[in-house]
Design an enzyme around this catalytic site. Sequence first.
Site, short mmCIF file in Angstrom:
data_model
loop_
_atom_site.label_atom_id
_atom_site.label_comp_id
_atom_site.label_asym_id
_atom_site.label_seq_id
_atom_site.Cartn_x
_atom_site.Cartn_y
_atom_site.Cartn_z
N ASP A 246 68.96 -39.76 -14.79
CA ASP A 246 68.06 -39.42 -13.69
C ASP A 246 66.68 -39.29 -14.29
OD1 ASP A 246 70.07 -39.56 -11.89
OD2 ASP A 246 69.98 -37.48 -11.22
N HIS B 251 66.53 -31.52 -16.03
CA HIS B 251 67.60 -30.57 -16.35
C HIS B 251 67.65 -30.29 -17.85
CE1 HIS B 251 69.93 -31.82 -12.44
NE2 HIS B 251 68.69 -31.42 -12.22
N ASP C 163 73.24 -37.44 2.77
CA ASP C 163 71.93 -38.09 2.86
C ASP C 163 71.97 -39.21 3.89
OD1 ASP C 163 71.42 -36.71 0.51
OD2 ASP C 163 71.62 -38.48 -0.78
N ASP D 100 62.92 -26.86 -11.17
CA ASP D 100 63.39 -28.24 -11.13
C ASP D 100 62.44 -28.99 -10.19
OD1 ASP D 100 64.99 -30.41 -11.42
OD2 ASP D 100 66.53 -29.75 -10.03
N ASP E 8 61.40 -32.09 -10.26
CA ASP E 8 61.77 -33.48 -9.96
C ASP E 8 60.55 -34.38 -9.72
OD1 ASP E 8 64.49 -33.04 -10.21
OD2 ASP E 8 64.81 -32.67 -8.08
N HIS F 91 74.02 -39.22 -1.68
CA HIS F 91 75.04 -38.22 -1.33
C HIS F 91 75.54 -38.57 0.07
CE1 HIS F 91 72.19 -35.91 -3.88
NE2 HIS F 91 73.22 -35.17 -4.25
#
Length: 449
Positions: free
Chosen positions: A304, A279, A112, A315, A317, A109
Amino acid sequence: MADYFVGAKEYFPGIQKIKYEGPKSKNPLSFKYYDPDKVIGGKKMKDHLRFAIAYWHSFCGDGGDPFGPGTHVFPWSAGVNCKMEAANNKMDAAFEFFTKIGAEFWAFHDRDISPEGENPAESEKNLQTIVAKAKKLQGETGVKLLWGTANVFSHPRFMNGAATNPEFGVVALAATQVKAAIDATIELGGSGYTFWGGREGYMSLLNTDLKREKDNLGRFLIMARDYARKQGFKGVFYIEPKPMEPSKHQYDFDTETVIGFLRHYGLDKDFRMNIEANHAELAGHDFAHELETAAVSGFFGSVDANRGDPMNGWDTDQFPMSYYESAMAMYTILKIGGFKEGGLNFDSKIRRNSVDPADLFVAHIGGMDVFAVGLEIAQRMIDDGTISNFVKDRYASFTSGDGAKFSSGGLTLEQLADIGTKAGYGRTGFTSGKQEYLENVLNSYLLGL
Ligand code: XLS
Ligand code: CA
Ligand code: CA
């Protein structure tokens, strides 16, 4: 690809380039199954899997959660007061990591990699400065950009959304970031540009004009596409579905919802899906369901590659751990001929209490090994053909006679009913789906049989 750190300082000292040592190795800093140059089905593992590192989790996620501050100490920012200097160091650390772990791609991003400035022009200048550095490091290491994106959800100004914000001024500010992030992606030769709409949704209908928000999102994406194409971007745009979190209702709920949205706004030629395992789970779907849904509609793009925790609805991750999930994912991917522009981006983060620098390596090694095993299993499924032949036979009645006529649109409902009437009830419909048998077959592939 260079196999040494490239910056002025080594940020992960004592960790060498991670090598394949085979399943019997006890070295936690080695691949047990991921053997980059091993050929599977005529293609090298690394070209099948196209691993990418998610900049935000690996170099920005400090382990903080809603109940406490970060726990991870980042050597690239410790004791550095200037944000740009920290960003610069972080980029060196990231490329050191990419080359040591042996990932050929990365994803980021805008925020980031570079800090927000005092105004949009300064933010863009910061981004351009860091992008110039990233371009140099890409050139030196051979690491490529899988996709870029803009973070238009973290800053408080986006609390009511970005492109779907009820205030036009915020939509315009989101455009400053998306435009600059598209430019950055083009500059770095990215093969994709991603839109994940975390706050493109709503919390209450009492304050929401749903139609206007969706129309505005469609319009914004059209503008972004047109701008990128005008600037010469030849890559793919991705939408990353997610049903909720942080919004209650997110417009990009799941793959099927997004496909409908893209078709409605005429975006279906340029956009594909970036499917995240976690997701899918939040949407109440299997990861493989989302992949297959995208694949059969021609919307498969990128992945992802993480996992959630089935025991809660967050979420989380986490790094992927399930051979079944990776096998089913790779089966779909292999069936459609593999990735084109996309890849497996680890949108995964180490746990809050994983505080050793080596943990980041070990986590990625595990994820890469899991997908290497998944690839091998998927190739066995394809080579053996038991499962695909079973599926083919199951639908055989549509390939000849009246079934074929039905499939090609050659029957009216009256004619179809007439066929049913003539056939009568008998045992029609009582053909076993044999799920348990097929699961046993899958298990045998898992064991390499
Ligand atoms: C958040 C998303 C996000 C996207 C990129 O849940 O996974 O990280 O991948 O904006
Ligand atoms: Ca996620
Ligand atoms: Ca993601």
